[in-house]
Design a protein around this motif. Structure first.
Motif, PDB file in Angstrom:
ATOM      1  N   SER A 428       0.865  -1.176   0.013  1.00 52.91           N
ATOM      2  CA  SER A 428       0.021   0.058   0.068  1.00 52.91           C
ATOM      3  C   SER A 428       1.025   1.317  -0.143  1.00 52.91           C
ATOM      4  O   SER A 428       1.710   1.294   0.969  1.00 52.91           O
ATOM      5  N   ARG A 429       0.837   1.938  -1.122  1.00 54.60           N
ATOM      6  CA  ARG A 429       1.649   3.234  -1.192  1.00 54.60           C
ATOM      7  C   ARG A 429       3.034   2.983  -0.976  1.00 54.60           C
ATOM      8  O   ARG A 429       3.701   1.937  -1.557  1.00 54.60           O
ATOM      9  N   GLY A 565      -0.497   5.385   8.558  1.00 57.39           N
ATOM     10  CA  GLY A 565      -1.859   5.118   9.046  1.00 57.39           C
ATOM     11  C   GLY A 565      -2.724   3.987   8.349  1.00 57.39           C
ATOM     12  O   GLY A 565      -3.589   3.608   8.987  1.00 57.39           O
ATOM     13  N   THR A 566      -2.224   3.517   7.562  1.00 60.23           N
ATOM     14  CA  THR A 566      -2.738   2.134   6.785  1.00 60.23           C
ATOM     15  C   THR A 566      -2.546   1.209   7.308  1.00 60.23           C
ATOM     16  O   THR A 566      -1.483   0.690   7.854  1.00 60.23           O
ATOM     17  N   THR A 567      -3.578   0.107   7.553  1.00 54.86           N
ATOM     18  CA  THR A 567      -3.467  -1.385   8.150  1.00 54.86           C
ATOM     19  C   THR A 567      -3.552  -2.236   7.055  1.00 54.86           C
ATOM     20  O   THR A 567      -4.123  -2.370   6.351  1.00 54.86           O
ATOM     21  N   LEU A 568      -2.437  -2.958   7.045  1.00 55.80           N
ATOM     22  CA  LEU A 568      -2.160  -4.095   6.175  1.00 55.80           C
ATOM     23  C   LEU A 568      -2.211  -5.383   6.747  1.00 55.80           C
ATOM     24  O   LEU A 568      -1.654  -5.417   7.914  1.00 55.80           O
ATOM     25  N   GLU A 569      -2.947  -6.375   6.216  1.00 58.75           N
ATOM     26  CA  GLU A 569      -3.107  -7.723   6.935  1.00 58.75           C
ATOM     27  C   GLU A 569      -2.602  -8.665   5.978  1.00 58.75           C
ATOM     28  O   GLU A 569      -2.987  -8.805   4.611  1.00 58.75           O
ATOM     29  N   ASN A 586      -6.900  -1.989   5.133  1.00 58.76           N
ATOM     30  CA  ASN A 586      -7.839  -1.299   6.028  1.00 58.76           C
ATOM     31  C   ASN A 586      -9.033  -2.093   6.047  1.00 58.76           C
ATOM     32  O   ASN A 586     -10.421  -1.375   5.832  1.00 58.76           O
ATOM     33  N   GLY A 587      -9.069  -3.278   6.490  1.00 61.13           N
ATOM     34  CA  GLY A 587     -10.372  -4.238   6.514  1.00 61.13           C
ATOM     35  C   GLY A 587     -10.909  -4.778   5.329  1.00 61.13           C
ATOM     36  O   GLY A 587     -11.668  -5.568   5.519  1.00 61.13           O
TER      37      GLY A 587
END
Length: 630
Positions: A428-429, A565-569, A586-587
């Motif tokens: 992500s970015r 601030g991005t959440t990566l899973e 982000n979910g």
């Protein structure tokens, strides 16, 4: 711990932060290199053709693949035509003699012979024309039209044009020109559609892009059939358009499907990569300079020399809209693309920032049951970071070699090639993460471990803190973290000029990693590189968070709150599993089913039409693939 890599270099780069110095040659390098410059495409193309025309022609080891472009550059400039024909005679005689070897050289000789003849017909001697016809007549279409995409396409395109040039042409098996033309046309139309509508499997291959462009241009420039000519021109312009979002002010950054090893990830003006020279020719770089071999000698000279087929004087030129769109670029931006291959679909993501680019690749196989054996693993690289630098060693990749060639169990890949199938990444970015889980029965003891090369020249300062390996390149910063304990320089092999990070447990087959990248922002900027890395480390400690899944030890997976601030899973899934919800941002699971063919601020393609855009989003030009030609 702080690793210092030379005070003078640190001070020099600190003074030039955010800028890429032009190439500087040592006394030794100046014996076989020269610096080319030009502010426009025409100037840069003229500079390269002129340099090739001035190159000293050797008197031995004459090879139509490597030397051909240099001879043709001299011929099309009207220089020493008689001497060029003498050399061509020797090269064509050698090519004829080597036909029974059935090596890949024959594919290149076929293209070089026909393309060179077409562009220099007024200078080509009658004796050499007959030699060329004798060479083509010694080929077997059934045997020599096979091979990889670039090899088979070169032969089909060349023999198609041979049937237009000499209607009575037939091959060594007695196959008529009419039948060869019919088969070649069918093959080429199929290949055109793969390239145009599916971004063909070699569309952005660092090594092969400049091998495919020449045969496409040859057809667009010289085909007599209007339908063939129109389709070839559309594919040619589309191929050039795909270079636009990948080119970042002197760096070519788009995760390569076929890179031939991590050493070939370097694409700055300090390298001899064909893709780097192509980008420089089309768009220039920060200094509008690049290096070029003017001593002809095998593969070295062939790399940039292969772009001669794109820039020689002719009717076909790149669309002017390319430069209009390039001039309007603003950073950062995201470039996504998809390759619809015959064995797998590749989902590619590139984050282009002012002083660097970060790219990753996800693959999903069409035959899941046999996915781990797919040929694509032979040369891919899933992670690719490159930055503006004063040295060619300015790239970073998380590696897991694939020493087993899926189609050949006897001949192993060399060190640095490919990726093993059991490694998953996402991005992500400015952030990428990955997990790997190599089965116990996969290549026991044969380079299955993760390893990470850290360049000693492109990285000016390196620190370690709180699990992070923090790196300052002079133009940007990045941080890498292995979720497993690691050691330095105890990896499965050594590489001069690099420090190798690898798991402390050399038998480690499963784990995870994180890669954060950043410009030197106001929040990071300090008086020294050490101060800036300390600020960067503080931000990582304050704002990021790693949460491993409860079953991490059984199957690696974790979530990561990134610096922005991005959440990566990410959760590991084998190459024989289809992607569902294992990659989440982000979910929301990554929507691979709707991944675009090409999407960037400069170039888009949803299905058919390729659109080039200006800075304000207006359409500068469109490219359409003709279903039929008038």
């Amino acid at each position: 711990m702080v690793v210092r890599l030379g005070l003078f270099v640190i001070l020099l780069i600190a003074h030039c932060v955010g800028h890429s110095a032009g190439p500087v040659l040592t006394e030794r390098e100046s014996r076989y290199l020269q610096i080319l410059s030009g502010e426009t495409f025409e100037q840069r193309a003229d500079a390269m053709v002129s340099a090739m025309a001035r190159a000293e022609l050797p008197s031995e080891n004459l090879d139509l693949k490597y030397l051909g472009p240099f001879v043709y550059a001299r011929m099309c400039s009207g220089q020493e035509v008689d001497r060029c024909n003498e050399i061509l005679a020797e090269m064509l005689d050698s090519a004829i003699a080597r036909v029974p070897e059935h090596g890949s050289h024959t594919h290149f000789y076929t293209h070089s012979g026909v393309h060179g003849y077409l562009m220099n017909r007024e200078h080509y001697s009658a004796e050499n024309e007959q030699r060329l016809r004798d060479f083509l007549g010694a080929l077997s279409y059934a045997k020599h039209s096979r091979g990889t995409v670039n090899m088979s396409s070169m032969v089909n395109a060349s023999l198609y044009l041979a049937t237009e040039l000499w209607p009575n042409y037939q091959d060594a098996d007695g196959l008529s020109g009419e039948e060869i033309r019919r088969r070649a046309e069918s093959f080429l139309y199929e290949m055109f559609e793969k390239f145009y509508f599916h971004n063909g499997c070699e569309m952005d291959a660092f090594t092969y892009f400049s091998t495919n462009l020449p045969w496409v241009r040859m057809l667009a420039e010289y085909a007599e059939d209007s339908a063939m000519k129109a389709k070839a021109e559309a594919v040619y312009q589309k191929m050039l358009a795909t270079t636009l979002p990948a080119w970042n002010q002197g760096l070519y950054i788009a995760n390569p499907y076929r890179s031939k090893g991590w050493h070939n990830l370097y694409t700055s003006q300090h390298t001899m990569q064909a893709i780097s020279h192509l980008g420089w020719l089309l768009y220039g770089n920060r200094t509008d300079e690049t290096i070029f071999y003017d001593k002809i000698g095998g593969a070295r000279a062939s790399l940039p020399g292969s772009n001669f087929w794109v820039i020689y004087p002719g009717k076909l030129r790149p669309l002017a809209a390319l430069w209009e769109a390039d001039e309007g670029k603003s950073f950062p931006y995201i470039y996504r693309s998809r390759i619809d291959g015959e064995q797998a679909i590749l989902f590619k993501y590139t984050y282009q920032s002012q002083n660097y680019g970060l790219a990753t690749q996800i693959e999903e196989h069409l035959n899941l049951a046999d996915a781990y054996r797919q040929y694509g693993y032979k040369e891919i690289k899933r992670t690719f970071l490159e930055w503006q630098s004063d040295t060619k060693s300015c790239a970073f990749s998380v590696c897991q070699d694939n020493p087993e060639r899926p189609r050949d169990l006897e001949n192993r890949n060399p060190i640095g090639y490919g990726e093993n199938p059991y490694h998953r990444v996402m991005q992500s970015r400015a952030t990428s993460i990955g997990v790997y889980d190599v089965p116990e029965d996969y290549l026991e003891g044969q380079r299955y471990q993760m390893y990470v090369p850290f360049t000693q020249t492109g990285i000016k300062l390196r620190q370690e803190r709180d699990g992070w390996v923090l790196c300052h390149t002079g133009s940007m910063v990045f941080a890498f973290q292995s979720l497993e304990p690691y050691v330095w320089n105890q990896a499965i092999f050594e590489a001069p000029g690099y420090d190798m990070l690898s798991p402390a447990d050399q038998a480690q087959r499963a784990g995870g990693w994180i890669l954060e990248t950043s410009e030197i922002t106001d929040a990071i900027k300090g008086e020294t590189m050490e101060a800036e890395l300390n600020c960067y480390a503080d931000l990582l400690t304050e704002k990021t968070k790693i949460t491993k899944r409860q079953d991490y030890d059984e199957s690696p997976g974790f979530s990561y709150l990134a610096l922005d601030g991005t959440t990566l899973e990410i959760r590991f899934f084998s190459p024989s599993e289809k992607h569902t919800d294992q990659l989440v941002i982000n979910g929301q699971p990554l929507a691979l089913d709707s991944w675009p063919l090409i999407d960037s601020p400069q170039v888009t393609q949803e299905s058919g039409t390729v659109t080039l855009k200006t800075a304000n989003g207006k359409t500068a030009a469109t490219i359409e693939y003709p279903e039929s030609a008038e």
